[in-house]
Scaffold this motif. Sequence first.
Motif, PDB file in Angstrom:
ATOM      1  N   ARG A 224      19.827 -28.778   2.820  1.00  0.00           N
ATOM      2  CA  ARG A 224      18.249 -28.736   2.429  1.00  0.00           C
ATOM      3  C   ARG A 224      17.453 -28.364   3.561  1.00  0.00           C
ATOM      4  O   ARG A 224      17.993 -28.577   4.802  1.00  0.00           O
ATOM      5  CB  ARG A 224      17.861 -29.976   1.678  1.00  0.00           C
ATOM      6  CG  ARG A 224      17.841 -31.081   2.492  1.00  0.00           C
ATOM      7  CD  ARG A 224      17.382 -32.247   1.652  1.00  0.00           C
ATOM      8  NE  ARG A 224      16.956 -33.454   2.582  1.00  0.00           N
ATOM      9  CZ  ARG A 224      16.119 -33.595   3.308  1.00  0.00           C
ATOM     10  NH1 ARG A 224      15.080 -32.503   3.533  1.00  0.00           N
ATOM     11  NH2 ARG A 224      15.988 -34.509   4.097  1.00  0.00           N
TER      12      ARG A 224
ATOM     13  N   ASN B 101      13.394 -28.924   5.557  1.00  0.00           N
ATOM     14  CA  ASN B 101      11.834 -29.611   5.534  1.00  0.00           C
ATOM     15  C   ASN B 101      11.210 -28.297   6.496  1.00  0.00           C
ATOM     16  O   ASN B 101      11.623 -28.192   7.255  1.00  0.00           O
ATOM     17  CB  ASN B 101      11.891 -30.978   6.525  1.00  0.00           C
ATOM     18  CG  ASN B 101      12.428 -32.166   5.621  1.00  0.00           C
ATOM     19  OD1 ASN B 101      13.329 -32.065   4.914  1.00  0.00           O
ATOM     20  ND2 ASN B 101      11.731 -33.290   5.829  1.00  0.00           N
TER      21      ASN B 101
ATOM     22  N   LEU C 295       9.428 -20.674   2.362  1.00  0.00           N
ATOM     23  CA  LEU C 295       9.685 -21.844   1.235  1.00  0.00           C
ATOM     24  C   LEU C 295      10.077 -21.227  -0.051  1.00  0.00           C
ATOM     25  O   LEU C 295      11.079 -21.844  -0.610  1.00  0.00           O
ATOM     26  CB  LEU C 295       8.290 -22.558   1.171  1.00  0.00           C
ATOM     27  CG  LEU C 295       7.664 -23.467   2.203  1.00  0.00           C
ATOM     28  CD1 LEU C 295       6.081 -23.788   1.830  1.00  0.00           C
ATOM     29  CD2 LEU C 295       8.410 -24.755   1.921  1.00  0.00           C
TER      30      LEU C 295
ATOM     31  N   ARG D  81      13.770 -22.245  -1.470  1.00  0.00           N
ATOM     32  CA  ARG D  81      13.986 -22.670  -2.838  1.00  0.00           C
ATOM     33  C   ARG D  81      14.870 -21.764  -3.670  1.00  0.00           C
ATOM     34  O   ARG D  81      15.753 -22.158  -4.511  1.00  0.00           O
ATOM     35  CB  ARG D  81      12.563 -22.674  -3.739  1.00  0.00           C
ATOM     36  CG  ARG D  81      12.635 -23.067  -5.130  1.00  0.00           C
ATOM     37  CD  ARG D  81      11.091 -22.979  -5.668  1.00  0.00           C
ATOM     38  NE  ARG D  81      10.445 -21.831  -5.656  1.00  0.00           N
ATOM     39  CZ  ARG D  81       9.185 -21.689  -5.528  1.00  0.00           C
ATOM     40  NH1 ARG D  81       8.372 -23.007  -5.764  1.00  0.00           N
ATOM     41  NH2 ARG D  81       8.620 -20.220  -5.417  1.00  0.00           N
TER      42      ARG D  81
ATOM     43  N   THR E 154      17.675 -27.480  -1.472  1.00  0.00           N
ATOM     44  CA  THR E 154      16.782 -28.239  -2.289  1.00  0.00           C
ATOM     45  C   THR E 154      17.419 -29.695  -2.253  1.00  0.00           C
ATOM     46  O   THR E 154      18.376 -30.059  -1.918  1.00  0.00           O
ATOM     47  CB  THR E 154      16.860 -27.711  -3.714  1.00  0.00           C
ATOM     48  OG1 THR E 154      18.064 -27.714  -4.177  1.00  0.00           O
ATOM     49  CG2 THR E 154      16.244 -26.507  -3.826  1.00  0.00           C
TER      50      THR E 154
ATOM     51  N   VAL F 274      13.242 -28.918  -1.506  1.00  0.00           N
ATOM     52  CA  VAL F 274      12.673 -28.518  -0.500  1.00  0.00           C
ATOM     53  C   VAL F 274      11.156 -29.447   0.000  1.00  0.00           C
ATOM     54  O   VAL F 274      10.828 -29.705  -0.847  1.00  0.00           O
ATOM     55  CB  VAL F 274      12.199 -27.048  -0.609  1.00  0.00           C
ATOM     56  CG1 VAL F 274      11.274 -26.527   0.379  1.00  0.00           C
ATOM     57  CG2 VAL F 274      13.173 -25.870  -0.888  1.00  0.00           C
ATOM     58  N   LYS F 275      11.577 -29.853   1.026  1.00  0.00           N
ATOM     59  CA  LYS F 275      10.349 -31.094   1.397  1.00  0.00           C
ATOM     60  C   LYS F 275       9.444 -30.116   2.281  1.00  0.00           C
ATOM     61  O   LYS F 275       9.713 -29.603   3.073  1.00  0.00           O
ATOM     62  CB  LYS F 275      11.035 -32.295   2.239  1.00  0.00           C
ATOM     63  CG  LYS F 275      11.930 -32.642   1.338  1.00  0.00           C
ATOM     64  CD  LYS F 275      12.464 -34.219   2.045  1.00  0.00           C
ATOM     65  CE  LYS F 275      13.246 -34.927   0.926  1.00  0.00           C
ATOM     66  NZ  LYS F 275      13.863 -36.308   1.381  1.00  0.00           N
ATOM     67  N   VAL F 276       8.185 -30.320   1.958  1.00  0.00           N
ATOM     68  CA  VAL F 276       7.188 -30.108   2.881  1.00  0.00           C
ATOM     69  C   VAL F 276       6.312 -31.096   3.626  1.00  0.00           C
ATOM     70  O   VAL F 276       5.996 -31.974   3.296  1.00  0.00           O
ATOM     71  CB  VAL F 276       5.860 -29.366   2.200  1.00  0.00           C
ATOM     72  CG1 VAL F 276       4.935 -28.802   3.088  1.00  0.00           C
ATOM     73  CG2 VAL F 276       6.721 -28.210   1.311  1.00  0.00           C
TER      74      VAL F 276
ATOM     75  N   ALA G 289       2.118 -28.557  -4.045  1.00  0.00           N
ATOM     76  CA  ALA G 289       3.214 -28.744  -3.985  1.00  0.00           C
ATOM     77  C   ALA G 289       4.069 -29.094  -5.329  1.00  0.00           C
ATOM     78  O   ALA G 289       5.320 -28.921  -5.561  1.00  0.00           O
ATOM     79  CB  ALA G 289       3.468 -30.039  -3.042  1.00  0.00           C
TER      80      ALA G 289
ATOM     81  N   GLU H 107       4.747 -26.068  -7.328  1.00  0.00           N
ATOM     82  CA  GLU H 107       5.636 -25.245  -6.706  1.00  0.00           C
ATOM     83  C   GLU H 107       7.009 -25.725  -6.879  1.00  0.00           C
ATOM     84  O   GLU H 107       8.019 -25.251  -6.532  1.00  0.00           O
ATOM     85  CB  GLU H 107       5.298 -24.759  -5.596  1.00  0.00           C
ATOM     86  CG  GLU H 107       4.273 -24.056  -5.207  1.00  0.00           C
ATOM     87  CD  GLU H 107       4.390 -22.409  -5.571  1.00  0.00           C
ATOM     88  OE1 GLU H 107       5.619 -22.112  -5.782  1.00  0.00           O
ATOM     89  OE2 GLU H 107       3.269 -21.844  -5.939  1.00  0.00           O
TER      90      GLU H 107
ATOM     91  N   TYR I 154       7.879 -28.651  -4.792  1.00  0.00           N
ATOM     92  CA  TYR I 154       8.342 -29.177  -3.472  1.00  0.00           C
ATOM     93  C   TYR I 154       7.841 -30.519  -3.344  1.00  0.00           C
ATOM     94  O   TYR I 154       7.088 -31.112  -4.120  1.00  0.00           O
ATOM     95  CB  TYR I 154       7.489 -28.450  -2.209  1.00  0.00           C
ATOM     96  CG  TYR I 154       7.816 -26.836  -2.348  1.00  0.00           C
ATOM     97  CD1 TYR I 154       8.942 -26.208  -2.560  1.00  0.00           C
ATOM     98  CD2 TYR I 154       6.564 -25.959  -2.246  1.00  0.00           C
ATOM     99  CE1 TYR I 154       9.194 -24.753  -2.458  1.00  0.00           C
ATOM    100  CE2 TYR I 154       6.861 -24.400  -2.032  1.00  0.00           C
ATOM    101  CZ  TYR I 154       8.042 -23.898  -2.318  1.00  0.00           C
ATOM    102  OH  TYR I 154       8.249 -22.801  -2.470  1.00  0.00           O
ATOM    103  N   GLU I 155       8.519 -31.148  -2.408  1.00  0.00           N
ATOM    104  CA  GLU I 155       8.298 -32.714  -2.187  1.00  0.00           C
ATOM    105  C   GLU I 155       7.659 -32.687  -1.194  1.00  0.00           C
ATOM    106  O   GLU I 155       7.998 -32.417   0.145  1.00  0.00           O
ATOM    107  CB  GLU I 155       9.678 -33.533  -1.901  1.00  0.00           C
ATOM    108  CG  GLU I 155      10.449 -33.510  -3.309  1.00  0.00           C
ATOM    109  CD  GLU I 155      11.672 -34.529  -3.288  1.00  0.00           C
ATOM    110  OE1 GLU I 155      11.497 -35.328  -2.188  1.00  0.00           O
ATOM    111  OE2 GLU I 155      12.722 -34.338  -4.060  1.00  0.00           O
TER     112      GLU I 155
END
Length: 345
Positions: free
Chosen positions: A116, A118, A145, A149, A154, A156-158, A178, A181, A183-184
């Motif tokens: 995965r 970040n 990003l 995905r 995954t 996928v962290k932001v 987020a 979309e 995303y975490e």
Amino acid sequence: MLIDTYGRVATDLRVSLTDRCNLRCTYCMPEEGLHWLAKPDLLTDDEIVRLVRIAVTRLGITEVRFTGGEPLLRPGLTGIVERLAALEPRPRMSLTTNGIGLARTAGALKAAGLDRVNVSLDTLRPDVFKTLTRRNRHHDVLAGLDAARAAGLTPVKVNSVLMPGLNDDEAPDLLSWAMAEGYELRFIEQMPLDAQHGWRRQSMITAGDILESLRTRFTLTPEASAERGSAPAERWIVDGGPHRVGVIGSVTRPFCAACDRTRLTADGQIRTCLFATEETDLRAALRSGTGAAGTGPDADGGTGPGSDEEIARIWRLAMWGKKAGSGLDDPAFLQPDRPMSAIGG
């Protein structure tokens, strides 16, 4: 194991692959950049693989995170990932990146064995992004990003850092985006690791500030499924779920007591803490008996200079001396000489 005198066991290894970056974020480095490490000072691909192998097979490391600088600037990244994915036991591998270049590499990294990513993104506004990073690459990060995905890297962290007067009003918008979309999102307090040493405690956006801003639009409930443990982020359930948001308060809400990390810099130094002022040189040990390439008769056995066992012994000794905390709450705290780009996140 990598255990310290306070009983903490390091199972998470952060590996900096380069100190170079293709952005110039204001909270990290000056516009003109820095004096980069010379190529002979950097660990080779073989040396990185060997050190991580030692960490995984001899020292109990189960998680490996590749960082920079910007790790996607490392030419051999995909090969490094592929070789480490073949280890037994196999570590979980992740990557912290600014996302530039991820659109063209996400598929290959997933195929090589990366689990995965970040991705750092501090703003939804292209003009603010340009001000913060001094580069007009907002669209590239969004494309990266999307690619991560699609490739299955995954969750996928932001990661987002809020800066006063620039993007400190964007916390609710970032969270809304987020969630839409998938995303975490993780908000991170600005830390005193900028090359300019311009960080000031009194002007930083704190975890409390971030939570207060988020609560103007969302209901946040502390995640009660498990204790925080060594996880850097305090997690909150948003509007009853299923979405969550994390806040990493490294300065105001430190998690040193349960820290499970050890760090390897791009030039082969072990750091027991982001804010450490001392390092332990593994590069010298690595090359002392085997040459710069990290190969030779002692590379996979023995106990002499440059052997796996000797490197493991030095690493254990370094971790045994790990301090109780970062020292950020000490009035006499001194910022490390190395900036974040040369340490790795």
